[in-house]
Design an enzyme around this catalytic site. Structure first.
Site, PDB file in Angstrom:
ATOM      1  CB  THR A  58      -0.928  -0.097   1.552  1.00  0.00           C
ATOM      2  OG1 THR A  58      -1.883  -1.110   1.366  1.00  0.00           O
ATOM      3  CG2 THR A  58      -1.844   1.140   1.311  1.00  0.00           C
TER       4      THR A  58
ATOM      5  N   GLY B 209      -0.657  -4.301   4.363  1.00  0.00           N
ATOM      6  CA  GLY B 209      -1.641  -5.162   4.307  1.00  0.00           C
ATOM      7  C   GLY B 209      -2.403  -5.565   5.830  1.00  0.00           C
TER       8      GLY B 209
END
Length: 529
Positions: free
Chosen positions: A351, A434
């Site tokens: 991310t 995550g």
């Protein structure tokens, strides 16, 4: 205060504005926007758009976005849920009729409709001050004219080669001769540049309606998906009221489910019931308490968190003192708990994260992701978009609240964070990684509040992650501590990569000074002025 005899980073201080991202390209562009008169939201959107180009395995316009916003540094935090939904033709019955009882992260069925672009445009409409096209211009330049690949990005890119090789469009876009680019090399993404230009010119409609949407839907159907252009046209982002919990006189705010931010709040509700005075922040007892809180909070997440518009999610119960006390009853201090949780709940990875604070103290906590590295690995050759695999967060069990269903959002891992105190924004922060993110949130905040660390020390501190019966530990956890944890009954494993990555900006309520920290495990930096 850091030890200046050791390698590390200092806190970045400023008074007029600060940015913290995991990309130097993004941080520089965001600070430039602040200096030119743009606000925090302008800077966050521009920074994110750049990372959708220069960190293509971590994030992209084929992914999702969440944000928390403190306007003028106030305590009334506003949230936006920009997570996409399953296509209208996809259901558990459909999958089971095909013999599918578990989603494949590389299947088109794991691809939910991207929510990032509609999230950006909605955030810009409400909070932005600059022209939207100007915000995307730096990202378009990088995609069209090329960008130098940084060290951590090159490593993550290499780890995604196997997935990219399974899809011709993805390998054509992101590999050369079947190989990932080396650090320091230049990479261009002209197809993605063309798509970003269209979005810069026409906004949301360019992506979700017309030719681009039709091309994306066609790509997904060609590899077995049931996506239609109408699914893209129906995509929207929703402003939401954040949930929160209290810890050490601070209020910690999270986006409500379908996100997993509630998991971090459950962890904090557990941890505040234990005395941390005198504990070594990198010691076995501290890591043990954190692991036990994670063990139980994640069990609760896996049982209850889902799209609240499609399932009953008992948010008030999950955040209650009674539930926290109940979970504490299943912790035996000094001993690893049962990974299954026994009867604890019977009663009830990749991310980018961006933090920006501007001169008017608007604070933005902003996160955008494809989920796993390069998402599903499925790319659209004509648009340059690589699709997320957020649908992998669903289960194929009609009796579970998180069961896949038409137009439903999956349980989501990306979680921006915001802290308030005394009616004012105090910390804009986030931790990537995550499923690790709730642990990361609890870890960095308790580093500050229980162990007296500054924002950079809190981010740099060694990490551990209790997941499915295994306690993963980073290299920074000493051998003696590992031995103690094994003695408590934990099964330990070395992390294959550093756990997550974080950014944080704190606002001093007395002086107004901004203190920014950025993840040493990534390539980015914090900059302030």
């Amino acid at each position: 205060m850091r030890n200046f005899y050791q390698a590390g980073r200092s806190v970045t201080y400023g008074v007029n504005g600060a940015v913290a991202t995991s990309s130097t390209h993004s941080s520089q562009a965001a600070l430039s926007i602040l200096k030119s008169g743009g606000n925090a939201m302008d800077a966050a959107i521009a920074a994110c758009a750049i990372q959708c180009v220069v960190d293509p395995m971590q994030t992209g316009i084929g992914g999702d976005c969440f944000a928390l916003v403190a306007v003028g540094g106030g305590g009334d935090i506003e949230g936006l849920n920009g997570s996409g939904k399953a296509p209208a033709a996809l259901s558990a019955d459909y999958l089971m009729s095909k013999g599918i009882n578990k989603l494949d992260p590389e299947s088109a069925h794991s691809v939910t409709i991207p929510g990032a672009i509609v999230a950006w445009t909605r955030l810009h409409e409400k909070y932005g001050s600059m022209d939207f096209a100007d915000l995307l211009a730096p990202a378009i330049d990088y995609a069209e004219n090329g960008f130098p690949v940084t060290q951590r990005t090159s490593l993550d890119w290499e780890m995604g080669v196997k997935r990219l090789l399974k899809n011709k469009a993805a390998s054509d876009l992101y590999l050369k001769g079947g190989k990932a680019p080396a650090a320091g090399s230049i990479w261009r993404l002209p197809k993605l540049a063309a798509t970003l230009k269209a979005v810069a010119k026409k906004g949301r409609s360019a992506f979700y309606e017309g030719e681009i949407a039709e091309q994306m839907a066609e790509t997904l159907r060609a590899v077995g998906g049931v996506h239609e252009a109408a699914d893209f046209a129906a995509t929207h982002a929703d402003f939401v009221t954040p949930i929160h919990s209290e810890y050490e006189g601070h209020h910690v705010h999270q986006i409500p489910p379908n996100g997993q931010g509630i998991t971090a709040l459950i962890m904090l509700n557990i941890l505040k019931r234990y005395d941390h005075d005198g504990l070594d922040p990198n010691g076995a007892m501290r890591l043990h308490l954190e692991a036990e809180a994670a063990r139980l909070a994640y069990l609760a997440r896996n049982k209850y968190v889902a799209d609240p518009t499609k399932a009953d999610v008992p948010i008030d119960m999950l955040l209650s003192d009674e539930f926290a006390e109940h979970l504490c009853g299943y912790i035996e201090v000094g001993k690893a708990g049962d990974p299954t949780g026994a009867n604890a709940l019977e009663r009830h990875r990749d991310t980018v994260y961006i933090s920006v604070v501007d001169k008017d103290r608007n604070a933005v906590s902003f996160i955008n992701s494809l989920f796993q590295g390069f998402g599903s690995g499925i790319a659209c050759a004509k648009t340059g978009v690589i699709f997320q695999n957020r649908g992998y967060g669903f289960v194929v069990d009609p009796d579970h609240p998180n069961c896949i269903a038409p137009g439903k959002r999956p349980m989501h891992t990306i979680i921006p964070g915001m802290v308030t105190k005394g009616g004012k924004a105090a910390i804009s922060y986030g931790v990537m990684g995550g499923g690790y993110q709730p642990v990361g949130h609890a870890h960095v905040l308790t580093n500050i509040w229980n162990f007296g660390m500054d924002v950079q020390e809190a981010i740099d501190s060694p990490r551990a992650f209790y997941d499915a019966g295994i306690l993963e530990v980073e290299e920074g956890i000493p051998a003696s501590v590992r031995a103690e944890l094994v003695g408590m009954g934990y099964e330990l494993a070395d992390t294959t990569m550093p756990l997550g990555g974080g950014q944080m900006i704190a606002i001093d309520p007395e002086t107004g000074v901004l203190s920014a920290g950025s993840e040493s495990r990534k390539d980015g930096c914090a900059i302030a002025y």
